[in-house]
Design a protein around this motif. Structure first.
Motif, PDB file in Angstrom:
ATOM      1  N   SER A  28      37.656  39.932  57.594  1.00  0.00           N
ATOM      2  CA  SER A  28      36.263  39.467  57.562  1.00  0.00           C
ATOM      3  C   SER A  28      35.351  40.422  56.805  1.00  0.00           C
ATOM      4  CB  SER A  28      35.744  39.267  58.987  1.00  0.00           C
ATOM      5  OG  SER A  28      35.833  40.470  59.723  1.00  0.00           O
ATOM      6  N   SER A  29      35.756  41.683  56.660  1.00  0.00           N
ATOM      7  CA  SER A  29      34.912  42.654  55.949  1.00  0.00           C
ATOM      8  C   SER A  29      35.011  42.522  54.434  1.00  0.00           C
ATOM      9  CB  SER A  29      35.286  44.085  56.366  1.00  0.00           C
ATOM     10  OG  SER A  29      36.614  44.370  55.978  1.00  0.00           O
ATOM     11  N   MET A  30      35.890  41.682  53.954  1.00  0.00           N
ATOM     12  CA  MET A  30      36.033  41.475  52.512  1.00  0.00           C
ATOM     13  C   MET A  30      34.758  40.845  51.966  1.00  0.00           C
ATOM     14  SD  MET A  30      38.924  39.203  50.546  1.00  0.00           S
ATOM     15  CE  MET A  30      40.268  40.328  50.771  1.00  0.00           C
ATOM     16  N   THR A  31      34.255  41.377  50.874  1.00  0.00           N
ATOM     17  CA  THR A  31      33.043  40.817  50.276  1.00  0.00           C
ATOM     18  C   THR A  31      33.376  39.488  49.600  1.00  0.00           C
ATOM     19  OG1 THR A  31      33.343  41.857  48.115  1.00  0.00           O
ATOM     20  CG2 THR A  31      32.172  43.144  49.813  1.00  0.00           C
ATOM     21  N   ASP A  32      32.346  38.709  49.321  1.00  0.00           N
ATOM     22  CA  ASP A  32      32.553  37.434  48.636  1.00  0.00           C
ATOM     23  C   ASP A  32      33.191  37.655  47.263  1.00  0.00           C
ATOM     24  OD1 ASP A  32      31.459  36.070  50.771  1.00  0.00           O
ATOM     25  OD2 ASP A  32      29.469  35.898  49.863  1.00  0.00           O
ATOM     26  N   GLU A  33      32.773  38.703  46.562  1.00  0.00           N
ATOM     27  CA  GLU A  33      33.330  38.994  45.240  1.00  0.00           C
ATOM     28  C   GLU A  33      34.809  39.377  45.343  1.00  0.00           C
ATOM     29  OE1 GLU A  33      33.342  39.169  41.156  1.00  0.00           O
ATOM     30  OE2 GLU A  33      31.715  38.482  42.440  1.00  0.00           O
ATOM     31  N   GLU A  34      35.165  40.192  46.334  1.00  0.00           N
ATOM     32  CA  GLU A  34      36.567  40.559  46.548  1.00  0.00           C
ATOM     33  C   GLU A  34      37.400  39.324  46.863  1.00  0.00           C
ATOM     34  OE1 GLU A  34      36.536  45.033  48.455  1.00  0.00           O
ATOM     35  OE2 GLU A  34      35.863  43.378  49.713  1.00  0.00           O
ATOM     36  N   GLN A  35      36.885  38.467  47.726  1.00  0.00           N
ATOM     37  CA  GLN A  35      37.613  37.256  48.083  1.00  0.00           C
ATOM     38  C   GLN A  35      37.801  36.360  46.861  1.00  0.00           C
ATOM     39  OE1 GLN A  35      35.914  34.677  51.064  1.00  0.00           O
ATOM     40  NE2 GLN A  35      37.834  33.601  51.336  1.00  0.00           N
ATOM     41  N   LYS A  36      36.783  36.229  46.059  1.00  0.00           N
ATOM     42  CA  LYS A  36      36.880  35.409  44.846  1.00  0.00           C
ATOM     43  C   LYS A  36      37.964  35.955  43.918  1.00  0.00           C
ATOM     44  CE  LYS A  36      34.327  34.178  40.742  1.00  0.00           C
ATOM     45  NZ  LYS A  36      33.389  34.735  39.809  1.00  0.00           N
ATOM     46  N   ASN A  37      37.989  37.278  43.719  1.00  0.00           N
ATOM     47  CA  ASN A  37      38.987  37.897  42.843  1.00  0.00           C
ATOM     48  C   ASN A  37      40.402  37.719  43.382  1.00  0.00           C
ATOM     49  OD1 ASN A  37      36.973  38.724  41.101  1.00  0.00           O
ATOM     50  ND2 ASN A  37      36.807  40.753  42.017  1.00  0.00           N
ATOM     51  N   VAL A  38      40.568  37.882  44.693  1.00  0.00           N
ATOM     52  CA  VAL A  38      41.880  37.717  45.316  1.00  0.00           C
ATOM     53  C   VAL A  38      42.337  36.266  45.177  1.00  0.00           C
ATOM     54  CG1 VAL A  38      43.095  37.696  47.534  1.00  0.00           C
ATOM     55  CG2 VAL A  38      41.676  39.657  46.913  1.00  0.00           C
ATOM     56  N   GLU A  40      41.460  34.016  42.951  1.00  0.00           N
ATOM     57  CA  GLU A  40      41.797  33.719  41.560  1.00  0.00           C
ATOM     58  C   GLU A  40      43.174  34.265  41.203  1.00  0.00           C
ATOM     59  OE1 GLU A  40      38.657  35.165  39.032  1.00  0.00           O
ATOM     60  OE2 GLU A  40      37.282  33.581  39.653  1.00  0.00           O
ATOM     61  N   ALA A  41      43.449  35.490  41.623  1.00  0.00           N
ATOM     62  CA  ALA A  41      44.751  36.097  41.316  1.00  0.00           C
ATOM     63  C   ALA A  41      45.889  35.324  41.975  1.00  0.00           C
ATOM     64  CB  ALA A  41      44.764  37.554  41.769  1.00  0.00           C
ATOM     65  N   ILE A  42      45.688  34.927  43.227  1.00  0.00           N
ATOM     66  CA  ILE A  42      46.733  34.203  43.953  1.00  0.00           C
ATOM     67  C   ILE A  42      46.973  32.830  43.348  1.00  0.00           C
ATOM     68  CG2 ILE A  42      47.283  33.089  46.159  1.00  0.00           C
ATOM     69  CD1 ILE A  42      45.888  35.534  47.489  1.00  0.00           C
ATOM     70  N   TYR A  43      45.907  32.099  43.073  1.00  0.00           N
ATOM     71  CA  TYR A  43      46.077  30.746  42.560  1.00  0.00           C
ATOM     72  C   TYR A  43      46.603  30.725  41.130  1.00  0.00           C
ATOM     73  CZ  TYR A  43      43.910  29.043  46.829  1.00  0.00           C
ATOM     74  OH  TYR A  43      43.637  28.754  48.147  1.00  0.00           O
ATOM     75  N   LYS A  44      46.432  31.811  40.391  1.00  0.00           N
ATOM     76  CA  LYS A  44      46.974  31.885  39.034  1.00  0.00           C
ATOM     77  C   LYS A  44      48.409  32.412  39.026  1.00  0.00           C
ATOM     78  CE  LYS A  44      42.587  32.562  36.659  1.00  0.00           C
ATOM     79  NZ  LYS A  44      41.748  33.521  35.917  1.00  0.00           N
ATOM     80  N   SER A  45      48.873  32.928  40.144  1.00  0.00           N
ATOM     81  CA  SER A  45      50.211  33.511  40.209  1.00  0.00           C
ATOM     82  C   SER A  45      51.277  32.416  40.273  1.00  0.00           C
ATOM     83  CB  SER A  45      50.330  34.420  41.434  1.00  0.00           C
ATOM     84  OG  SER A  45      50.455  33.651  42.609  1.00  0.00           O
ATOM     85  N   ASP A  46      52.524  32.838  40.163  1.00  0.00           N
ATOM     86  CA  ASP A  46      53.634  31.889  40.230  1.00  0.00           C
ATOM     87  C   ASP A  46      53.971  31.477  41.658  1.00  0.00           C
ATOM     88  OD1 ASP A  46      54.634  34.344  40.993  1.00  0.00           O
ATOM     89  OD2 ASP A  46      56.471  34.185  39.819  1.00  0.00           O
ATOM     90  N   MET A  47      53.263  32.024  42.636  1.00  0.00           N
ATOM     91  CA  MET A  47      53.505  31.652  44.033  1.00  0.00           C
ATOM     92  C   MET A  47      53.274  30.159  44.255  1.00  0.00           C
ATOM     93  SD  MET A  47      51.800  34.857  46.048  1.00  0.00           S
ATOM     94  CE  MET A  47      52.050  34.112  47.636  1.00  0.00           C
TER      95      MET A  47
END
Length: 86
Positions: A28-38, A40-47
């Motif tokens: 919950s302490s993750m900022t909105d900007e950190e969450q957005k970056n995470v 984006e990275a996850i959804y662009k990954s091959d996962m």
């Protein structure tokens, strides 16, 4: 034999093996900007090729990961997935 699928055809939804659902709940302490970056990275990954990925914010200040619809998942593979995020 109309029930056979030609080699060059695309399989139908009923012929595809369902993908496991990987739920990631970030602290919950993750900022909105950190969450957005995470996200984006996850959804662009091959996962996304092997898993349906859901990214949420946890109501606690810890990161948690859950897997659904996974009949057999090797521990090593799970650790590899989690380590991609850290």
């Amino acid at each position: 034999m109309s029930h056979l699928i030609p080699n060059n055809s695309v399989p139908s939804v009923t012929q595809l093996k369902p993908k496991p659902v990987f739920v990631m709940k970030f602290r919950s302490s993750m900022t909105d900007e950190e969450q957005k970056n995470v996200c984006e990275a996850i959804y662009k990954s091959d996962m996304n090729n092997e898993y349906h990925v859901l990214v949420l914010r946890n109501d606690k200040n810890i990161d948690t990961f859950e897997m659904y619809n996974a009949d057999k998942i090797e521990r090593q593979e799970w650790n590899t997935l989690v380590n991609k995020l850290t």
